[in-house]
Design an enzyme around this catalytic site. Structure first.
Site, PDB file in Angstrom:
ATOM      1  N   ASP A  53       0.923  -1.161   0.074  1.00 15.82           N
ATOM      2  CA  ASP A  53       0.021  -0.146  -0.168  1.00 15.82           C
ATOM      3  C   ASP A  53       0.866   1.265   0.216  1.00 15.82           C
ATOM      4  O   ASP A  53       2.143   1.045   0.082  1.00 15.82           O
ATOM      5  CB  ASP A  53      -0.936  -0.079   1.016  1.00 15.82           C
ATOM      6  N   HIS A  80       8.349  -5.624  -1.380  1.00 18.60           N
ATOM      7  CA  HIS A  80       7.487  -6.402  -2.170  1.00 18.60           C
ATOM      8  C   HIS A  80       6.565  -5.589  -3.204  1.00 18.60           C
ATOM      9  O   HIS A  80       5.609  -6.212  -3.428  1.00 18.60           O
ATOM     10  CB  HIS A  80       6.430  -7.138  -1.091  1.00 18.60           C
ATOM     11  N   CYS A 131      -0.740  -4.475 -22.458  1.00 22.13           N
ATOM     12  CA  CYS A 131       0.690  -3.419 -22.551  1.00 22.13           C
ATOM     13  C   CYS A 131       0.676  -2.522 -23.870  1.00 22.13           C
ATOM     14  O   CYS A 131       0.562  -3.060 -24.972  1.00 22.13           O
ATOM     15  CB  CYS A 131       1.789  -4.426 -22.351  1.00 22.13           C
ATOM     16  N   CYS A 183       3.980  -4.186 -25.935  1.00 19.49           N
ATOM     17  CA  CYS A 183       4.209  -5.521 -26.682  1.00 19.49           C
ATOM     18  C   CYS A 183       2.789  -6.244 -26.864  1.00 19.49           C
ATOM     19  O   CYS A 183       2.699  -7.307 -27.020  1.00 19.49           O
ATOM     20  CB  CYS A 183       5.214  -6.370 -25.856  1.00 19.49           C
ATOM     21  N   GLY A 188       5.042  -4.673  13.136  1.00 22.75           N
ATOM     22  CA  GLY A 188       3.714  -5.278  12.418  1.00 22.75           C
ATOM     23  C   GLY A 188       4.004  -6.295  11.470  1.00 22.75           C
ATOM     24  O   GLY A 188       3.233  -6.562  10.332  1.00 22.75           O
ATOM     25  N   THR A 189       5.114  -7.274  11.507  1.00 21.52           N
ATOM     26  CA  THR A 189       5.134  -8.241  10.690  1.00 21.52           C
ATOM     27  C   THR A 189       5.371  -9.561  11.306  1.00 21.52           C
ATOM     28  O   THR A 189       5.868  -9.731  12.454  1.00 21.52           O
ATOM     29  CB  THR A 189       6.599  -8.121   9.826  1.00 21.52           C
ATOM     30  N   SER A 190       4.972 -10.759  10.674  1.00 23.75           N
ATOM     31  CA  SER A 190       5.220 -12.009  11.667  1.00 23.75           C
ATOM     32  C   SER A 190       6.232 -12.627  11.402  1.00 23.75           C
ATOM     33  O   SER A 190       6.653 -13.756  11.819  1.00 23.75           O
ATOM     34  CB  SER A 190       4.008 -12.907  10.726  1.00 23.75           C
ATOM     35  N   ASN A 222       4.635  -5.617  18.281  1.00 21.48           N
ATOM     36  CA  ASN A 222       3.677  -6.367  17.770  1.00 21.48           C
ATOM     37  C   ASN A 222       2.841  -7.038  18.760  1.00 21.48           C
ATOM     38  O   ASN A 222       3.364  -7.046  19.919  1.00 21.48           O
ATOM     39  CB  ASN A 222       4.451  -7.642  16.804  1.00 21.48           C
ATOM     40  N   PRO A 223       1.564  -6.920  18.702  1.00 22.51           N
ATOM     41  CA  PRO A 223       0.801  -7.511  19.851  1.00 22.51           C
ATOM     42  C   PRO A 223       1.239  -8.885  20.033  1.00 22.51           C
ATOM     43  O   PRO A 223       0.856  -9.283  21.198  1.00 22.51           O
ATOM     44  CB  PRO A 223      -0.706  -7.341  19.152  1.00 22.51           C
TER      45      PRO A 223
HETATM   46  P1  OAD Z   1       1.308 -11.034   8.465  1.00 25.45           P
HETATM   47  O1  OAD Z   1      -0.180 -11.225   8.227  1.00 25.45           O
HETATM   48  O2  OAD Z   1       2.137 -12.411   8.192  1.00 25.45           O
HETATM   49  O3  OAD Z   1       1.729 -10.531   9.731  1.00 25.45           O
HETATM   50  C1  OAD Z   1       1.014  -9.453  10.556  1.00 25.45           C
HETATM   51  C2  OAD Z   1       1.609  -9.126  11.732  1.00 25.45           C
HETATM   52  O4  OAD Z   1       1.027  -8.011  12.075  1.00 25.45           O
HETATM   53  C3  OAD Z   1       1.288 -10.349  12.900  1.00 25.45           C
HETATM   54  O5  OAD Z   1       2.560 -10.600  13.634  1.00 25.45           O
HETATM   55  C4  OAD Z   1       0.228  -9.474  13.660  1.00 25.45           C
HETATM   56  O6  OAD Z   1       0.567 -10.010  15.037  1.00 25.45           O
HETATM   57  C5  OAD Z   1       0.937  -8.301  13.503  1.00 25.45           C
HETATM   58  N1  OAD Z   1      -0.395  -7.180  13.917  1.00 25.45           N
HETATM   59  C6  OAD Z   1      -1.396  -7.325  13.665  1.00 25.45           C
HETATM   60  N2  OAD Z   1      -2.193  -5.894  14.062  1.00 25.45           N
HETATM   61  C7  OAD Z   1      -1.242  -5.153  14.478  1.00 25.45           C
HETATM   62  C8  OAD Z   1      -1.159  -4.027  15.023  1.00 25.45           C
HETATM   63  N3  OAD Z   1      -2.251  -3.119  15.027  1.00 25.45           N
HETATM   64  N4  OAD Z   1       0.186  -3.319  15.381  1.00 25.45           N
HETATM   65  C9  OAD Z   1       1.192  -4.054  14.980  1.00 25.45           C
HETATM   66  N5  OAD Z   1       1.179  -5.418  14.543  1.00 25.45           N
HETATM   67  C10 OAD Z   1       0.186  -5.858  14.459  1.00 25.45           C
HETATM   68  O7  OAD Z   1       1.833  -9.887   7.426  1.00 25.45           O
HETATM   69  P2  OAD Z   1       3.338  -9.595   6.798  1.00 25.45           P
HETATM   70  O8  OAD Z   1       4.450 -10.115   8.130  1.00 25.45           O
HETATM   71  O9  OAD Z   1       3.496  -8.216   6.544  1.00 25.45           O
HETATM   72  O10 OAD Z   1       3.944 -10.871   0.791  1.00 25.45           O
HETATM   73  O11 OAD Z   1       3.640 -10.545   5.657  1.00 25.45           O
HETATM   74  C11 OAD Z   1       4.567 -10.571   4.985  1.00 25.45           C
HETATM   75  C12 OAD Z   1       4.439 -10.949   3.635  1.00 25.45           C
HETATM   76  O12 OAD Z   1       3.641 -12.016   3.379  1.00 25.45           O
HETATM   77  C13 OAD Z   1       3.471  -9.796   2.658  1.00 25.45           C
HETATM   78  O13 OAD Z   1       4.296  -8.611   2.407  1.00 25.45           O
HETATM   79  C14 OAD Z   1       2.824 -10.569   1.745  1.00 25.45           C
HETATM   80  C15 OAD Z   1       2.412 -11.887   2.517  1.00 25.45           C
HETATM   81  O14 OAD Z   1       2.371 -12.852   1.821  1.00 25.45           O
HETATM   82  C16 OAD Z   1       3.653 -10.639  -0.498  1.00 25.45           C
HETATM   83  O15 OAD Z   1       2.790 -10.461  -0.988  1.00 25.45           O
HETATM   84  C17 OAD Z   1       5.024 -10.824  -1.540  1.00 25.45           C
END
Ligand code: OAD
Length: 251
Positions: A103, A118, A152, A155, A192-194, A218-219
């Protein structure tokens, strides 16, 4: 750890790096991927919608799904976490923002030179010749329709969203910039990433190996906990503004 105790970890920091994931946009109403409630991959199959093979099988389904996601993003606004990140970046002489998010909410909150590992949802490129292209496909309010992708102009191939799909290589420039930022920073904030998707998740280990302080927000616990100097369990929209408030006060 709470934000007040983490405040001192900013002392003497010259070079800041921040890595974000979909949790940072969750409070803006954008679904994450792996959360059990509201995670996109609970409702939709990533192999159908986020792979080159899926696009070759059913391009109109894939194009329409991304048009729906564009619709969600277009209707969303940055939340206080995005704003706090932009404020943090501007208060350090050297600062880099690396996001896995496709986004544009970091940019709309004022962050500049965002490193999109990404790709970017609002951009398109040709599936065949990879030429970047503006497209006029309107965002779509329903996820399960089909729309033929535009052609496109170079092409005649079909356009696809300019995002990284499973099995694809990350944009080399973005990866190089991200590696440079994490291997030279004093402090890395990861929010905010898993931590389940590689190679993005390995950036945290690189910062740890380079002896940076790592603060994770992260929560929930994640596999990245082990690399973090401080794990702050909370929502980024609460924790990051609190850190900015604490930093704006004299120590
Ligand atoms: P995930 O859905 O794997 O993880 C989201 C994380 O955000 C989790 O650990 C939640 O606990 C945490 N979370 C939820 N609400 C939150 C908040 N309000 N504040 C902080 N943390 C919060 O998403 P990503 O780790 O972003 O890839 O996933 C990585 C990639 O997997 C994405 O970029 C996407 C996906 O497949 C592609 O599209 C290539």
């Amino acid at each position: 750890m709470n934000p007040t105790d983490a405040r001192s970890l900013f002392d003497g920091v010259q070079r800041l790096a921040i890595i974000t994931g979909s949790g940072v946009s969750a409070e803006s109403g954008i679904p994450t991927f792996r959360d059990t409630e509201n995670g996109l991959w609970a409702d939709f199959d990533p192999m159908t919608l986020a792979t080159p093979e899926g696009f070759l099988r059913d391009a109109p389904l894939v194009w329409a799904w991304y048009a729906w996601r564009r619709h969600l993003v277009a209707g969303a606004s940055p939340n206080p976490g995005h704003t706090a990140i932009s404020e943090l970046l501007s208060s350090f002489a050297s600062a880099a923002l690396i996001t896995q998010n496709v986004d544009d909410l970091h940019e709309r909150a004022g962050s500049r030179n965002v490193i999109h590992l990404h790709g970017e949802l609002m951009k398109s490129k040709c599936f065949d010749c990879h030429h970047p292209q503006a497209d006029s496909a309107p965002p779509l309010p329903e996820p399960r329709e089909r729309i033929e992708p535009p052609q496109c102009l170079q092409c005649g191939g079909r356009l696809r969203p300019d995002v990284v799909w499973f099995g694809e290589v990350l944009p080399p420039d973005a990866w190089e910039q991200a590696m440079d930022a994490v291997s030279t920073c004093d402090l890395l904030i990861v929010a905010g990433t898993s931590g389940q998707v590689y190679p993005a998740a390995s950036l945290v280990e690189v910062a740890y190996a380079a002896e940076a302080t790592v603060i994770q927000i992260n929560p929930e616990p994640t596999p990245l906990d082990r690399w973090a100097t401080a794990n702050i369990r909370g929502r980024s929209g609460d924790v990051l503004p609190e850190l900015v408030r604490l930093l704006s006060r004299p120590a």
